[in-house]
Design a protein around this motif. Structure first.
Motif, mmCIF file in Angstrom:
data_model
loop_
_atom_site.group_PDB
_atom_site.id
_atom_site.type_symbol
_atom_site.label_atom_id
_atom_site.label_comp_id
_atom_site.label_asym_id
_atom_site.label_seq_id
_atom_site.Cartn_x
_atom_site.Cartn_y
_atom_site.Cartn_z
ATOM 1 N N ARG A 143 -44.877 87.394 88.915
ATOM 2 C CA ARG A 143 -43.899 86.376 88.523
ATOM 3 C C ARG A 143 -42.853 86.284 89.633
ATOM 4 N N VAL A 144 -42.782 85.135 90.252
ATOM 5 C CA VAL A 144 -41.844 84.940 91.358
ATOM 6 C C VAL A 144 -40.476 84.568 90.798
ATOM 7 N N ARG A 145 -39.484 85.382 91.095
ATOM 8 C CA ARG A 145 -38.100 85.134 90.678
ATOM 9 C C ARG A 145 -37.198 85.032 91.897
ATOM 10 N N PRO A 146 -36.206 84.151 91.904
ATOM 11 C CA PRO A 146 -35.838 83.164 90.896
ATOM 12 C C PRO A 146 -36.859 82.046 90.729
ATOM 13 N N GLY A 147 -37.682 81.813 91.743
ATOM 14 C CA GLY A 147 -38.761 80.833 91.603
ATOM 15 C C GLY A 147 -38.321 79.383 91.717
ATOM 16 N N ILE A 148 -37.234 79.129 92.446
ATOM 17 C CA ILE A 148 -36.774 77.753 92.648
ATOM 18 C C ILE A 148 -37.508 77.145 93.848
ATOM 19 N N PRO A 149 -38.140 75.982 93.686
ATOM 20 C CA PRO A 149 -38.880 75.389 94.812
ATOM 21 C C PRO A 149 -37.981 74.984 95.967
ATOM 22 N N LEU A 150 -38.533 75.019 97.152
ATOM 23 C CA LEU A 150 -37.813 74.570 98.341
ATOM 24 C C LEU A 150 -37.380 73.112 98.190
ATOM 25 N N ALA A 151 -38.100 72.360 97.386
ATOM 26 C CA ALA A 151 -37.763 70.947 97.155
ATOM 27 C C ALA A 151 -36.388 70.763 96.539
ATOM 28 N N GLN A 152 -35.852 71.821 95.936
ATOM 29 C CA GLN A 152 -34.545 71.733 95.284
ATOM 30 C C GLN A 152 -33.387 72.055 96.226
ATOM 31 N N GLN A 153 -33.704 72.441 97.451
ATOM 32 C CA GLN A 153 -32.664 72.771 98.419
ATOM 33 C C GLN A 153 -32.254 71.505 99.178
ATOM 34 N N PRO A 154 -30.941 71.290 99.399
ATOM 35 C CA PRO A 154 -30.473 70.004 99.930
ATOM 36 C C PRO A 154 -30.548 69.822 101.442
ATOM 37 N N ASP A 155 -30.736 70.895 102.209
ATOM 38 C CA ASP A 155 -30.673 70.817 103.671
ATOM 39 C C ASP A 155 -32.081 70.748 104.264
ATOM 40 N N ASP A 156 -32.500 69.562 104.710
ATOM 41 C CA ASP A 156 -33.867 69.397 105.196
ATOM 42 C C ASP A 156 -34.123 70.201 106.461
ATOM 43 N N GLU A 157 -33.130 70.307 107.340
ATOM 44 C CA GLU A 157 -33.326 71.092 108.565
ATOM 45 C C GLU A 157 -33.580 72.557 108.229
ATOM 46 N N GLN A 158 -32.762 73.119 107.349
ATOM 47 C CA GLN A 158 -32.955 74.505 106.952
ATOM 48 C C GLN A 158 -34.295 74.682 106.232
ATOM 49 N N ASN A 159 -34.645 73.719 105.372
ATOM 50 C CA ASN A 159 -35.918 73.786 104.649
ATOM 51 C C ASN A 159 -37.103 73.826 105.610
ATOM 52 N N THR A 160 -37.018 73.030 106.670
ATOM 53 C CA THR A 160 -38.117 72.972 107.636
ATOM 54 C C THR A 160 -38.271 74.297 108.366
ATOM 55 N N ARG A 161 -37.163 74.931 108.678
ATOM 56 C CA ARG A 161 -37.235 76.240 109.335
ATOM 57 C C ARG A 161 -37.824 77.282 108.375
ATOM 58 N N ILE A 162 -37.435 77.219 107.114
ATOM 59 C CA ILE A 162 -37.984 78.143 106.122
ATOM 60 C C ILE A 162 -39.492 77.952 106.001
ATOM 61 N N ALA A 163 -39.922 76.704 105.893
ATOM 62 C CA ALA A 163 -41.353 76.417 105.756
ATOM 63 C C ALA A 163 -42.134 76.924 106.964
ATOM 64 N N PRO A 270 -39.073 65.245 99.276
ATOM 65 C CA PRO A 270 -38.378 65.504 98.016
ATOM 66 C C PRO A 270 -37.023 64.801 97.999
ATOM 67 N N SER A 271 -36.656 64.252 96.848
ATOM 68 C CA SER A 271 -35.451 63.433 96.773
ATOM 69 C C SER A 271 -34.181 64.220 97.074
ATOM 70 N N ARG A 272 -34.163 65.504 96.703
ATOM 71 C CA ARG A 272 -32.930 66.288 96.853
ATOM 72 C C ARG A 272 -32.466 66.349 98.311
ATOM 73 N N SER A 273 -33.384 66.419 99.242
ATOM 74 C CA SER A 273 -33.013 66.552 100.657
ATOM 75 C C SER A 273 -33.321 65.328 101.495
ATOM 76 N N CYS A 274 -33.997 64.336 100.923
ATOM 77 C CA CYS A 274 -34.460 63.217 101.755
ATOM 78 C C CYS A 274 -33.963 61.842 101.315
ATOM 79 N N ASP A 275 -33.350 61.733 100.151
ATOM 80 C CA ASP A 275 -32.881 60.429 99.694
ATOM 81 C C ASP A 275 -31.929 59.802 100.709
ATOM 82 N N GLY A 276 -32.197 58.545 101.038
ATOM 83 C CA GLY A 276 -31.323 57.825 101.963
ATOM 84 C C GLY A 276 -31.586 58.112 103.429
ATOM 85 N N THR A 277 -32.573 58.958 103.707
ATOM 86 C CA THR A 277 -32.881 59.310 105.102
ATOM 87 C C THR A 277 -33.950 58.376 105.659
#
Length: 334
Positions: A143-163, A270-277
Motif C-alpha cells: 500500500r503506497v502512502r500517502p499515495g497522491i498522484p504526481l498529477a495533483q502537484q502544481p509545478d510542471d517543471e518539478q513534476n517533470t524532474r520527478i518523473a 493534468p489540469s492541476r499543472s497544465c491549465d492555461g499553458t
C-alpha cells in the motif's frame, strides 16, 4: 522479495494440483469480510460475455484471496485518483496489520506482463509485489502512502524532474529471455496498418506514417540497448510514497529503448499543472528538462514523442486525430 503461493492453489477455476474438489473449496472459501462492490466504470461493457462472466466471479476471486493471504479487504479504491475499468483494486489489511492492495485482473496477458515487469524491477522505483497467484490472476501489492498522484502537484517543471528520476530507477537492462512485448514488435503496427488498408494508411495521413517509419528506423539504429520499460508512465501512475519519495504503479511491461517510456509523460496534461499553458511551450520545456535529467539529445526526446503518437494513431484508428494533433505539436518545437 515477492512471496509465491505454496501448496494447492485456492482458485475458483480449480486447485492447481486437483486435490480439492471445486464444490468443497467454494464452501470453505466464500466468507468475505466486506461484500464486493463493483464500480460503474467496470460494468460499461458488461454485455461482453467474457467480461460479464469475470464480473460474476469477482466475489469468489476476492474471497479466495482473503483466505489464501489471510487478509481482510476493505471498500474498493474508487476515489478521484483511481479509475477502475479492467481490474478490481481494493485495499486490505493482513492479520499482522500490514496494509496491502489487492489487484484482481481480468486479462491473463495484462496480468502476466505486469507481474513480470514488477518482478524484474527489483522494487526499485515502483510498487513492491508481495504475492501473486496466476490462477486467480491477482497481485498483492504494498500500500503506497500517502499515495497522491504526481498529477495533483502544481509545478510542471518539478513534476517533470520527478518523473525523469523515476524513469531512471525503472530502466534496468533487459534479460535475454523474457515474456514482455518489445518496442520493435509494437512498431510493427505501422506495417500492419498498411496491410489492413491494402498498402494505404486508412484514416491516418500517409505522410505522417511514412515519416514515423523513417524516424523509428533511425531511432532504433542508435539505441543504447533494451531495458525494462514501464510502458505507461504518466502523471497518474506516479504516487508519493514513504519507502522512496515517488513510486510508479501499474506497469504495462515492455522491453526496448528508453525513449519509448518518455512518451506517455511528455504528452500528458493534468489540469492541476497544465491549465492555461500553451501546448508548444509546455512540450518544449518538458523536452528540455527530460534531455537534461536523462542525458539525452533534445531532438531525440521529441522524435520519440511524435513518432510514437503516430504509432498510437495507427494502432487505434478510431482515435487517430487526437494523436496526430499531438504529434504535430511535438514536431513543431523540434
Amino acid at each position: 522479495m515477492a512471496v509465491r503461493s505454496q501448496g494447492p492453489s485456492l482458485s475458483p477455476f480449480g486447485p492447481t494440483d486437483g486435490s480439492v474438489p471445486l464444490s468443497v473449496y467454494f464452501k470453505r472459501a466464500y466468507t468475505m469480510a466486506i461484500p464486493v462492490r463493483i464500480p460503474e466504470s467496470m460494468t460499461e461493457h458488461s454485455n461482453n460475455k467474457e467480461k460479464k462472466a469475470w464480473l460474476e466471479r469477482l466475489p469468489e476471486l476476492v474471497a479466495c484471496c482473503e483466505q489464501l493471504w489471510d487478509l481482510r479487504p476493505a471498500e474498493p479504491l474508487i476515489d478521484e485518483f483511481v479509475w477502475m475499468k479492467a481490474n478490481y483494486i481494493v485495499p486490505a489489511v493482513r492479520s499482522d496489520g500490514t496494509e496491502v492492495v489487492l489487484k484482481v485482473m481480468e486479462s491473463p496477458q495484462t496480468f502476466a506482463c505486469e507481474l513480470e515487469a514488477l518482478e524484474l524491477s527489483g522494487n526499485e522505483g515502483c510498487v513492491e509485489i508481495l504475492a501473486s497467484d496466476r490462477k486467480l490472476q491477482t497481485l498483492m501489492l504494498e500500500r503506497v502512502r500517502p499515495g497522491i498522484p504526481l498529477a495533483q502537484q502544481p509545478d510542471d517543471e518539478q513534476n517533470t524532474r520527478i518523473a525523469a528520476r523515476v524513469m531512471q530507477k525503472l530502466w534496468r537492462p533487459a534479460p535475454a529471455e523474457h515474456g514482455l512485448q518489445t518496442v520493435e514488435e509494437q512498431i510493427a503496427s505501422l506495417a500492419r496498418l498498411r496491410q489492413r488498408f491494402d498498402g494505404g494508411t486508412g484514416p491516418v495521413p500517409e505522410g505522417w506514417v511514412a515519416r514515423a517509419e523513417e524516424a523509428f528506423e533511425e531511432l532504433l539504429a542508435t539505441s543504447q540497448g533494451p531495458v525494462i520499460l514501464h510502458g505507461d508512465l504518466h502523471h497518474w501512475n506516479i504516487l508519493s510514497a514513504e519507502r522512496e519519495p515517488w513510486l510508479a504503479i501499474d506497469p504495462h511491461g515492455k522491453v526496448g529503448d528508453r525513449g519509448y517510456d518518455i512518451v506517455s509523460y511528455l504528452s500528458n496534461k493534468p489540469s492541476r499543472s497544465c491549465d492555461g499553458t500553451d501546448d508548444k511551450r509546455l512540450m518544449s520545456r518538458r523536452a528540455d528538462i527530460l534531455a537534461e535529467e536523462l542525458g539525452m539529445i533534445r531532438e531525440w526526446v521529441l522524435t520519440w514523442g511524435w513518432a510514437t503518437d503516430v504509432l498510437t494513431a495507427a494502432m487505434y484508428t478510431d482515435e487517430w486525430e487526437g494523436h496526430i494533433r499531438r504529434a504535430n505539436t511535438l514536431a513543431s518545437v523540434m
